[in-house]
Scaffold this motif. Structure first.
Motif, PDB file in Angstrom:
ATOM      1  N   ALA A   1     -15.022 -19.209 -31.498  1.00 57.43           N
ATOM      2  CA  ALA A   1     -15.174 -17.676 -31.306  1.00 57.43           C
ATOM      3  C   ALA A   1     -15.987 -17.017 -30.103  1.00 57.43           C
ATOM      4  CB  ALA A   1     -15.214 -16.571 -32.359  1.00 57.43           C
ATOM      5  N   ALA A   2     -17.001 -17.582 -29.593  1.00 61.68           N
ATOM      6  CA  ALA A   2     -17.988 -16.960 -28.349  1.00 61.68           C
ATOM      7  C   ALA A   2     -16.696 -17.658 -27.292  1.00 61.68           C
ATOM      8  CB  ALA A   2     -19.562 -17.279 -28.558  1.00 61.68           C
ATOM      9  N   LEU A   3     -16.559 -19.123 -27.412  1.00 64.23           N
ATOM     10  CA  LEU A   3     -16.158 -19.574 -26.403  1.00 64.23           C
ATOM     11  C   LEU A   3     -14.660 -18.534 -26.532  1.00 64.23           C
ATOM     12  CD1 LEU A   3     -15.247 -21.599 -24.284  1.00 64.23           C
ATOM     13  CD2 LEU A   3     -14.457 -22.871 -25.750  1.00 64.23           C
ATOM     14  N   CYS A   4     -13.981 -18.114 -26.583  1.00 58.00           N
ATOM     15  CA  CYS A   4     -13.008 -17.262 -26.871  1.00 58.00           C
ATOM     16  C   CYS A   4     -13.170 -16.112 -26.485  1.00 58.00           C
ATOM     17  CB  CYS A   4     -12.023 -16.916 -27.935  1.00 58.00           C
ATOM     18  SG  CYS A   4     -10.782 -19.216 -28.384  1.00 58.00           S
ATOM     19  N   ARG A   5     -14.196 -15.059 -26.834  1.00 62.34           N
ATOM     20  CA  ARG A   5     -14.915 -14.265 -26.018  1.00 62.34           C
ATOM     21  C   ARG A   5     -14.459 -14.239 -24.957  1.00 62.34           C
ATOM     22  NH1 ARG A   5     -17.404 -13.528 -31.281  1.00 62.34           N
ATOM     23  NH2 ARG A   5     -18.821 -14.230 -29.865  1.00 62.34           N
ATOM     24  N   SER A   6     -15.356 -14.934 -24.111  1.00 62.50           N
ATOM     25  CA  SER A   6     -16.255 -15.130 -22.627  1.00 62.50           C
ATOM     26  C   SER A   6     -14.908 -15.972 -21.870  1.00 62.50           C
ATOM     27  CB  SER A   6     -16.528 -16.572 -22.580  1.00 62.50           C
ATOM     28  OG  SER A   6     -16.377 -18.156 -22.988  1.00 62.50           O
ATOM     29  N   ARG A   7     -13.376 -16.099 -22.747  1.00 59.06           N
ATOM     30  CA  ARG A   7     -12.653 -16.520 -21.675  1.00 59.06           C
ATOM     31  C   ARG A   7     -11.260 -15.383 -22.331  1.00 59.06           C
ATOM     32  NH1 ARG A   7     -12.422 -21.737 -19.880  1.00 59.06           N
ATOM     33  NH2 ARG A   7     -13.887 -22.615 -20.111  1.00 59.06           N
ATOM     34  N   HIS A   8     -11.750 -14.699 -22.844  1.00 57.05           N
ATOM     35  CA  HIS A   8     -11.045 -13.208 -22.952  1.00 57.05           C
ATOM     36  C   HIS A   8      -9.580 -13.736 -23.775  1.00 57.05           C
ATOM     37  CE1 HIS A   8     -13.436 -10.339 -21.294  1.00 57.05           C
ATOM     38  NE2 HIS A   8     -13.554 -11.384 -19.854  1.00 57.05           N
ATOM     39  N   VAL A   9     -10.154 -14.901 -24.652  1.00 52.01           N
ATOM     40  CA  VAL A   9      -8.619 -15.166 -25.463  1.00 52.01           C
ATOM     41  C   VAL A   9      -8.529 -14.988 -26.756  1.00 52.01           C
ATOM     42  CG1 VAL A   9      -7.162 -17.505 -26.431  1.00 52.01           C
ATOM     43  CG2 VAL A   9      -8.258 -17.259 -24.004  1.00 52.01           C
ATOM     44  N   PRO A  10      -7.481 -14.212 -27.135  1.00 49.79           N
ATOM     45  CA  PRO A  10      -8.157 -13.915 -28.370  1.00 49.79           C
ATOM     46  C   PRO A  10      -8.117 -15.039 -29.159  1.00 49.79           C
ATOM     47  CG  PRO A  10      -6.041 -13.124 -27.770  1.00 49.79           C
ATOM     48  CD  PRO A  10      -5.637 -14.143 -27.345  1.00 49.79           C
ATOM     49  N   PHE A  11      -9.129 -14.497 -30.905  1.00 48.63           N
ATOM     50  CA  PHE A  11      -9.140 -15.647 -31.907  1.00 48.63           C
ATOM     51  C   PHE A  11      -9.280 -14.996 -33.012  1.00 48.63           C
ATOM     52  CE2 PHE A  11     -12.222 -17.347 -34.380  1.00 48.63           C
ATOM     53  CZ  PHE A  11     -12.704 -19.000 -34.642  1.00 48.63           C
ATOM     54  N   ILE A  12      -8.777 -15.193 -34.236  1.00 52.54           N
ATOM     55  CA  ILE A  12      -8.463 -15.440 -35.342  1.00 52.54           C
ATOM     56  C   ILE A  12      -9.513 -15.557 -36.323  1.00 52.54           C
ATOM     57  CG2 ILE A  12      -6.982 -14.582 -36.703  1.00 52.54           C
ATOM     58  CD1 ILE A  12      -4.540 -13.728 -34.994  1.00 52.54           C
TER      59      ILE A  12
END
Length: 202
Positions: free
Chosen positions: A141-152
């Motif tokens: 989730a932290a990685l996705c936030r840093s890439r502005h990618v939705p994480f569910i």
């Protein structure tokens, strides 16, 4: 003219929908609830880890995309990575996150819109597996936030869900039936799915 939305789902047996007597899993149910015309491809394979998914991803996804289409990739893995075999996990958490990083980098380079569904729990794998999978999901989730990618996120919610746990234990200990997959579908649909699919891709 309607856009050509082409969507690949890649991952493990949960993506494949193993255990669902209706043979829809969460992927089929999510697609049924998605507005518009979608050309979809389920690329889930049982027992796949993030290493397996990364190894096969682009050779399987590339032929299913088109230059002028709105191409998307839904990624979901990690549960198999955190399974312990002979005293060690199949794939180290840092390696799993690194594999996800490589996939997201590949999506950016290919102008493919990405969304990540966190790893579901394996009910009969024990508390250690749940703890490892939950920590892995947080790092994803932290990685996705840093890439502005939705994480569910799915891990903790499903671990506490009676339908998921009941059906998994009644089956092979890992995969639910139709009610469990329906619950996972609800989580995905509530997790920015409609927003992500409605807006034009990269």
């Amino acid at each position: 003219m309607s856009r050509d939305l082409r969507m690949c789902f890649i991952g493990d047996s949960f993506v494949q929908g193993i255990g669902d007597p209706e043979h829809r899993g969460w992927v089929g149910r999510v697609l049924q609830a998605t507005c518009g015309d979608v050309t979809a491809f389920n690329l889930g394979i049982r027992r796949n880890t993030s290493e397996d998914v990364l190894r096969r991803c682009w050779r399987e996804v590339a032929p299913r995309t088109l230059p002028d289409a709105d191409n998307r990739l839904v990624v979901s893995f990690g549960s198999n990575d955190m399974v312990e075999e002979e005293g060690k996990v199949r794939v180290a958490p840092s390696r799993c996150v690194g594999n996800l990083t490589s996939l997201l980098d590949g999506c950016r380079q290919r102008a493919i819109g990405a969304l990540v569904v966190g790893p579901p729990p394996v009910v009969d794998a024990g508390e250690g597996h749940l703890r490892r999978t939950s920590q892995l999901a947080e790092e994803m989730a932290a990685l996705c936030r840093s890439r502005h990618v939705p994480f569910i996120a799915t891990t903790q919610t499903l671990a506490c869900d009676p339908a998921w746990t009941r059906e998994a234990l009644a089956g092979d200990g890992a995969h639910p039936g139709s009610a469990g997959y329906h619950r996972l579908t609800d989580i995905v649909l509530a997790g920015r799915w409609h927003e992500w699919t409605a807006r034009p891709g990269q």
